[in-house]
Design an enzyme around this catalytic site. Structure first.
Site, PDB file in Angstrom:
ATOM      1  CG  HIS A 121      -3.169  -0.356  -0.242  1.00 28.07           C
ATOM      2  ND1 HIS A 121      -4.359   0.618  -0.433  1.00 28.07           N
ATOM      3  CD2 HIS A 121      -4.050  -1.445  -0.850  1.00 28.07           C
ATOM      4  CE1 HIS A 121      -6.010  -0.001  -0.304  1.00 28.07           C
ATOM      5  NE2 HIS A 121      -5.693  -1.039  -0.589  1.00 28.07           N
ATOM      6  CG  ASP A 198      -0.776   0.297   5.318  1.00 32.01           C
ATOM      7  OD1 ASP A 198      -0.941  -0.662   5.922  1.00 32.01           O
ATOM      8  OD2 ASP A 198      -1.233   0.960   4.568  1.00 32.01           O
ATOM      9  CD  GLN A 201      -2.047  -6.955   2.831  1.00 29.45           C
ATOM     10  OE1 GLN A 201      -1.684  -8.062   2.610  1.00 29.45           O
ATOM     11  NE2 GLN A 201      -3.176  -6.058   2.217  1.00 29.45           N
ATOM     12  CE  LYS A 224      -6.505  -5.611   4.505  1.00 28.81           C
ATOM     13  NZ  LYS A 224      -6.702  -6.215   2.730  1.00 28.81           N
ATOM     14  CB  CYS A 362      -5.733  -0.826  -4.090  1.00 29.95           C
ATOM     15  SG  CYS A 362      -7.229  -0.909  -4.217  1.00 29.95           S
TER      16      CYS A 362
END
Length: 404
Positions: A121, A198, A201, A224, A362
């Protein structure tokens, strides 16, 4: 037993209509919907103990402080962090990455290398570009293949004593690929590099164990994981957080201030300058408890069933191509239909009550790799159903018919 209808009843927004049609919400990769328990917790904070934290001796301040720090403990236990002061509240994944990238200017010099992957991202690319521009370091990219998987053979060849930090996502937001992060972490550590994961997700779909992974940093966003917007978490190993300089100056992050010199507070407050998003921090703890109550094994199993079913149904459509075909992926499907712009399909199916994301997500380097303007992305959560997938597939077929 996992009962999806019972779960759906806990999400008020799912019962509404959009453009006169029942809402089919398949944009969970962008943000998840919120269960009643989370919404109630927000209201409870503002109606029962709204006050600033850590500074007040009065009862409301102490109640708010206790709730905020209990949320920190909840997240520590969820991630299996060794210490609760390794949990830093941020405004989201982007803020956590920027905090680390900014601090790493202390450890990176000209000629050093910072490594990211082709699947990132923008929020896990741009902060590292800032770092390289500031220090003269070189940004190195782990390439991907046609299946949307990282080229691990290339990764190993790119690693060297010059590599100071490797920053990769746990799961690709654009393709759903689950990266082999344990392997990445272990190999990076062998050359002395730190690793930031990261997890934006990943955290809606699985429960990361940061001690087992042995990552140096792990970041994610509250919105999220069925929590509020404007809050996130940076996990960092104690030794790294102690070594990094503060990212922002102000109240709370100080031990003593004089005009001659300021000394900094101990962890975690060193990185939490100013009044935080108190309500969101507290309620993030509520959201994490809610997901653990459902069980991440139940979530993973059910979402895999949704992914398999939706993939099978979509591939029955002539001219449809799925991007990201790794065997190891989360409940995300990115696709296009030959000859039709993804935005046009997204616009039409919205009129039929179906919410998906269209565009580059993104992740423009991924789209450049496939030489496409973007994709239609359907991202499923544990509160979605096969019946919704059927509605979605029929809507896509109708859009295809209208646009060809």
């Amino acid at each position: 037993m996992f009962d999806v209808q019972k779960v759906r009843a806990q999400f008020p927004i799912l019962s509404q209509t959009v453009n006169g049609k029942p809402l089919v919400y398949f944009d969970n990769g962008a943000t998840t919907q919120k269960p009643e328990v989370v919404i109630d917790a927000i209201a409870q904070y503002y109606t029962e103990f709204n006050a600033n934290i850590h500074r007040g001796v009065h009862t409301l301040s102490q109640l708010a402080t206790d709730a905020y720090e209990q949320a920190r403990n909840t997240i520590q236990n969820h991630l299996n962090a060794k210490y609760n002061h390794e949990i830093i509240f941020t405004s989201g994944t982007t803020a956590g990455i920027n905090l680390v990238a900014n601090g790493f200017a202390k450890f990176v010099k000209e000629g050093d290398e910072v490594m990211v992957s082709a699947l990132e991202h923008h929020s896990n690319i741009v902060p590292w570009q800032f770092l390289c521009e500031k220090t003269g370091a070189k940004l190195v990219v782990i390439p991907m293949n046609e299946q949307g998987e990282l080229r691990m053979d290339k990764f190993e060849k790119l690693l060297s004593s010059k590599t100071k930090i490797v920053a990769v996502n746990h799961i690709s937001n654009a393709l759903g690929t689950i990266n082999p992060i344990k392997q990445i972490i272990d190999k990076a550590h062998k050359v002395g590099a730190a690793v930031l994961i990261d997890g934006a997700q990943a955290t809606p779909h699985l429960r990361p164990d940061v001690q087992e992974l042995d990552c140096d940093f792990y970041v994610f966003s509250g919105h999220k994981v069925c929590g509020p917007t404007g809050v996130g978490i940076l996990y960092g190993k104690e030794n790294w957080l102690n070594a990094l300089p503060p990212y922002q100056g102000g109240g709370e992050m100080i031990k003593e201030v004089t005009f001659e010199k300021t000394t900094y507070a101990e962890l975690p407050h060193k990185f939490e300058a100013g009044t935080p998003n108190i309500e969101a921090g507290i309620v993030l703890g509520t959201a994490i408890d809610y997901l653990n109550g459902i069980g991440f094994d139940n979530i993973a199993k059910y979402e895999q069933e949704l992914l398999d079913y939706a993939t099978r149904k979509l591939l029955e459509i002539d001219g449809l191509k799925i991007y990201g075909t790794s065997e190891n992926k989360a409940s995300v499907i990115s696709f296009n239909i030959e000859g039709i712009h993804p935005y046009d399909i997204g616009t039409i199916i919205d009129k039929l009550g179906v919410a998906v994301r269209t565009g580059h997500h993104c992740a423009q380097p991924i789209m450049q790799y496939f030489d496409i303007p973007g994709t239609i992305r359907a991202s499923f959560a544990f509160y979605n159903t096969r019946e919704e997938i059927d509605i979605f597939v029929e809507a896509v077929k109708k859009a295809q018919m209208m646009l060809t």
